[in-house]
Design a protein around this motif. Structure first.
Motif, PDB file in Angstrom:
ATOM      1  N   GLU A   1       2.080   4.203 -10.851  1.00 16.74           N
ATOM      2  CA  GLU A   1       1.255   4.533 -11.833  1.00 16.74           C
ATOM      3  C   GLU A   1       0.074   3.693 -11.463  1.00 16.74           C
ATOM      4  O   GLU A   1      -0.884   3.708 -12.375  1.00 16.74           O
ATOM      5  N   LYS A   2      -0.354   3.288 -10.297  1.00 14.68           N
ATOM      6  CA  LYS A   2      -1.697   2.739 -10.206  1.00 14.68           C
ATOM      7  C   LYS A   2      -2.638   3.615  -9.800  1.00 14.68           C
ATOM      8  O   LYS A   2      -2.284   5.036  -9.502  1.00 14.68           O
ATOM      9  N   SER A   3      -3.790   3.056  -9.574  1.00 12.76           N
ATOM     10  CA  SER A   3      -5.091   3.939  -9.562  1.00 12.76           C
ATOM     11  C   SER A   3      -5.257   4.731  -8.026  1.00 12.76           C
ATOM     12  O   SER A   3      -5.804   5.628  -7.952  1.00 12.76           O
ATOM     13  N   PHE A   4      -4.706   3.802  -7.151  1.00 18.65           N
ATOM     14  CA  PHE A   4      -4.730   4.211  -5.869  1.00 18.65           C
ATOM     15  C   PHE A   4      -3.302   5.114  -5.410  1.00 18.65           C
ATOM     16  O   PHE A   4      -2.478   4.590  -5.567  1.00 18.65           O
ATOM     17  N   SER A   5      -3.418   6.193  -4.870  1.00 18.50           N
ATOM     18  CA  SER A   5      -2.337   6.877  -4.204  1.00 18.50           C
ATOM     19  C   SER A   5      -2.056   5.835  -2.796  1.00 18.50           C
ATOM     20  O   SER A   5      -3.115   5.302  -2.280  1.00 18.50           O
TER      21      SER A   5
ATOM     22  N   GLY B   1       0.883  -1.294   0.077  1.00 17.72           N
ATOM     23  CA  GLY B   1       0.088  -0.173  -0.177  1.00 17.72           C
ATOM     24  C   GLY B   1       0.861   1.235  -0.043  1.00 17.72           C
ATOM     25  O   GLY B   1       0.322   2.181  -0.614  1.00 17.72           O
ATOM     26  N   ARG B   2       2.211   1.242   0.803  1.00 20.20           N
ATOM     27  CA  ARG B   2       2.796   2.519   0.662  1.00 20.20           C
ATOM     28  C   ARG B   2       3.629   2.536  -0.561  1.00 20.20           C
ATOM     29  O   ARG B   2       3.777   3.743  -0.800  1.00 20.20           O
ATOM     30  N   ASP B   3       3.710   1.485  -0.988  1.00 25.73           N
ATOM     31  CA  ASP B   3       4.646   1.445  -2.579  1.00 25.73           C
ATOM     32  C   ASP B   3       6.171   2.207  -2.136  1.00 25.73           C
ATOM     33  O   ASP B   3       6.233   2.837  -3.193  1.00 25.73           O
ATOM     34  N   THR B   4       6.763   2.137  -1.066  1.00 21.74           N
ATOM     35  CA  THR B   4       7.918   2.775  -1.084  1.00 21.74           C
ATOM     36  C   THR B   4       9.022   2.302  -2.121  1.00 21.74           C
ATOM     37  O   THR B   4       9.949   2.908  -2.193  1.00 21.74           O
ATOM     38  N   LEU B   5       8.650   0.866  -2.469  1.00 26.79           N
ATOM     39  CA  LEU B   5       9.785   0.324  -3.340  1.00 26.79           C
ATOM     40  C   LEU B   5       9.272   0.291  -4.957  1.00 26.79           C
ATOM     41  O   LEU B   5       9.629  -0.200  -5.623  1.00 26.79           O
ATOM     42  N   GLY B   6       8.123   0.881  -4.854  1.00 25.93           N
ATOM     43  CA  GLY B   6       7.745   1.401  -6.403  1.00 25.93           C
ATOM     44  C   GLY B   6       7.041   0.313  -7.377  1.00 25.93           C
ATOM     45  O   GLY B   6       7.147   0.249  -8.409  1.00 25.93           O
ATOM     46  N   VAL B   7       6.410  -0.954  -6.531  1.00 28.88           N
ATOM     47  CA  VAL B   7       5.994  -1.881  -7.408  1.00 28.88           C
ATOM     48  C   VAL B   7       4.705  -1.463  -7.867  1.00 28.88           C
ATOM     49  O   VAL B   7       4.124  -2.196  -8.838  1.00 28.88           O
TER      50      VAL B   7
END
Length: 691
Positions: free
Chosen positions: A469-473, A460-466
């Motif tokens: 460009e996804k729909s949820f921040s 959810g945090r996406d600090t690793l960038g996986v």
């Protein structure tokens, strides 16, 4: 082609006749007449004044636009490189639609000059064709003469015609090849194909090129740690040999993150030798495409312009027309891969594919699309509206059988499935999340500390960038989890597509943006069909959502004493029935606390760990998970000791012993584990707390 002495003698006689000074002005008429018959197009010879880069040309007749420059030179007369390069520039300046420039000469063209002319043509997008007289082989000019000896006799001389006629018995294949190479759909095709394959290679091997072209890093060739998706390759091969021959598009389908783009690119790279010109098209690039035959041709012309880097889209529009006029038996001229069509849900993809199955594209264009499963099945109805149905190519998560894809991927990291928490196996099967497991693990002490809820929190945090460009921040994802948790607390645990979509909606979002969020949830496998046919969030996601909401609730409390937090926790959990659910929620909350790693949360962590340990019938799996999290929760474990009865809660009793050892109350020689402590409490991480 090896020639006997008789054939060599005929060639030498023809060459001498063509180079005869008395016939030096006849080569222009001869070349025009021979090429005109060969290509079935009238060719006109220019007057002796300034000739605009050539002595002859069709002047647009038959839709052809090229110039022919003739040089009747002896072997002792050198060709002027600068003059020839200037002729090409003049020809293009005269006719911006120039499709090719021909050099016809009675002597051989050196390798250096041939390379210079070819490179010049590549720079300006004009194929250069050299018809000369190579020694010790069957020269292309001799082949052209052998094609029509009657023309050679009429336009040049009776002797030349006789020699040309004598060449016919061993020139048939060479004539057919020359005729094929000079057709409008072949001129420059190999160069265009080469450039498109180079671009495909760049996308596959360079993360920067992949990000620039596809807005994602699909550069699988850059990754040394990868496994070949054998089943996908076999499905592609079968489609290419069968369904594609009848204009069936290949539909690469799978859930979010399984590697659809990667698998398709991998196959295209591996099958380059069989591929025509390859165009890789991100779905976003097709949003302005006009759904009509002309609109599709214009779109393809723009893509060819980007591949070639020369001329302009108008030129490539004309070239597309020529390419599509080639005989169907010649095979396809284009393979077009539309990547991620679910990302542009407002695009009329079915209508586009219908156009590409139309008569003018049939047999000449191969089409591949990639899509998430839900969009393909529900929105596109599996493309049933096509005359020739699509061939589905399923990309599944990594297989888990011994020695399978997951085992091989884990082998790159010196791991086995036994090294992963059982709950992580299903997540690790998804290639995108497997990479997250590995990268997340690199940040921790060992793989055992990667728990399912820490992974979901990192996702959810996406600090690793996986999830770039996804729909949820990040914050929007957390808000959605809290909304789901609230609905669950209200007794809502099933959703229709419409009601689940409403949880993702917001007044400032477009319909496409809302659908993109819904797709992330369904194709991310966070929601699956339940027994009733309605969608249910997976138990893991429900627990994670409730754990997230619980922490958000506790964060808002200003009186952060243990007793106050414990009272609020009990009140929040009260509506949730089932002791197993309570343990799973607390498990999720504790993992998130460990991942957030904020000192200010020590009281919250203590209350959560205490409540988790005091939950009735806590499973061994939960105890083991707490053991691996112990280095992040030492203060919380000590809080649990102070608020628990050691006889009732043996794991807390072990923690009490740790606290005594920390404070020095128990002599080292007398320290021992209390009777009844489970094996999980002897985990090495508890030893780390002792020291």
């Amino acid at each position: 082609m090896l020639l006997d002495s008789k054939s060599q003698s005929i060639l030498e006689n023809l060459k001498q006749e063509l180079q005869n000074e008395s016939n030096s002005r006849k080569l222009e008429n001869l070349s025009a007449a021979l090429l005109g018959r060969l290509l079935n197009v009238p060719i006109y010879v220019a007057k002796s004044s300034f000739q605009y880069g050539g002595d002859a040309g069709p002047s647009g007749g038959g839709g052809r636009r090229f110039r022919i420059e003739c040089k009747n030179y002896k072997d002792s007369t050198g060709l002027n490189r600068r003059e020839l390069l200037g002729e090409i520039d003049q020809a293009l300046a005269r006719d911006r639609a120039l499709e090719a420039w021909f050099l016809v000469t009675t002597r051989d063209v050196s390798e250096q000059i041939a390379q210079d002319l070819t490179l010049k043509g590549e720079e300006i997008g004009v194929p250069v064709v050299i018809i000369d007289w190579k020694n010790h082989e069957l020269p292309s000019l001799a082949v052209l003469c052998a094609f029509a000896p009657d023309i050679v006799e009429t336009e040049f001389s009776k002797k030349a015609g006789e020699y040309a006629h004598a060449l016919q018995p061993f020139s048939g294949d060479a004539i057919a090849k020359l005729q094929h190479e000079l057709q409008s759909w072949c001129l420059g095709f190999n160069e265009l194909k080469r450039r498109s394959h180079e671009k495909l290679d760049r996308i596959w091997t360079s993360p920067r090129a992949s990000n620039a072209e596809l807005a994602q890093n699909a550069a699988g060739g850059y990754q040394k740690k990868r496994v070949k998706r054998t089943a996908v390759h076999e499905a592609f091969d079968s489609w290419w040999q069968n369904g594609a021959q009848n204009d069936a598009p290949a539909a690469v389908i799978g859930w979010d993150g399984v590697g659809k783009t990667w698998a398709a690119l991998d196959w295209l790279v591996n099958s380059k030798n069989e591929q025509p010109v390859v165009l890789i098209v991100p779905s976003s690039a097709a949003t302005g495409l006009q759904i009509s035959e002309i609109g599709v041709k214009q779109f393809l012309a723009e893509r060819l312009y980007q591949v070639s880097g020369v001329r302009n889209p108008e030129h490539w529009f004309r070239r597309i027309d020529m390419l599509l006029k080639g005989p169907v038996e010649e095979g396809p001229v284009l393979t077009v891969f539309f990547d991620g069509i679910n990302q542009e849900s407002s695009m009329r993809w079915l209508s586009l594919l219908k156009v590409l199955q139309g008569e003018n594209f049939a047999g000449r264009v191969r089409v591949i699309v990639s899509s998430r499963t839900h969009y393909f099945n529900e929105k596109l109805s599996k493309l049933r509206g096509l005359i020739v149905p699509a061939v589905p190519i399923n990309v599944d998560p990594y297989s888990t059988e011994p020695g399978g894809e997951l085992d091989r991927m884990l082998g790159f990291e010196n791991l086995t499935q036994n090294d992963l928490h059982p709950d992580l196996i299903e997540l690790a099967r998804i290639p995108r999340l497997f990479n997250l497991v590995v990268r997340f693990r690199d940040r921790l002490v060992e793989v055992g500390q990667v728990t399912v809820h820490r992974l979901l929190w990192e996702y959810g945090r996406d600090t690793l960038g996986v999830r770039a460009e996804k729909s949820f921040s990040d914050s929007e994802w957390q808000e959605w989890l809290k909304e789901i948790a609230q609905k669950y607390r209200e007794g809502i645990d099933e959703y229709s597509i419409k009601s689940l979509s409403e949880t993702t909606s917001r007044p400032d979002l477009t319909e496409s943006e809302v659908y993109a969020r819904l797709s992330d949830i369904i194709d991310g496998r966070f929601a699956v069909p339940g027994p009733s046919g309605k969608l249910q969030l997976t138990p893991t996601v429900v627990a994670h959502a409730l754990g997230t909401a619980l922490l958000a609730h506790l964060d808002e409390i200003t009186n952060t004493t243990f007793a106050s937090l414990e009272a609020h926790l009990a009140k929040w959990l009260d509506p949730i029935a089932g002791l197993d659910q309570k343990a799973e929620i607390l498990r999720a909350a504790v993992s998130i606390v460990a991942e957030r790693n904020l000192p200010a949360e020590s009281e919250v962590a203590g209350v959560l760990v205490t409540a988790w340990l005091q939950t009735q019938n806590v499973s061994d799996d939960h105890r083991k998970e707490l053991a691996v999290l112990a280095p992040y929760l030492s203060d919380a474990l000590l809080d649990a000791v102070e608020h628990s009865d050691g006889r009732t809660h043996p794991l807390c009793q072990s923690s009490c012993r740790m606290k005594q050892e920390r404070s020095g109350d128990t002599p080292v020689g007398e320290r021992s584990e209390p009777e009844g402590v489970s094996e999980a409490t002897r985990h090495p991480h508890f030893s780390s707390i002792r020291t």
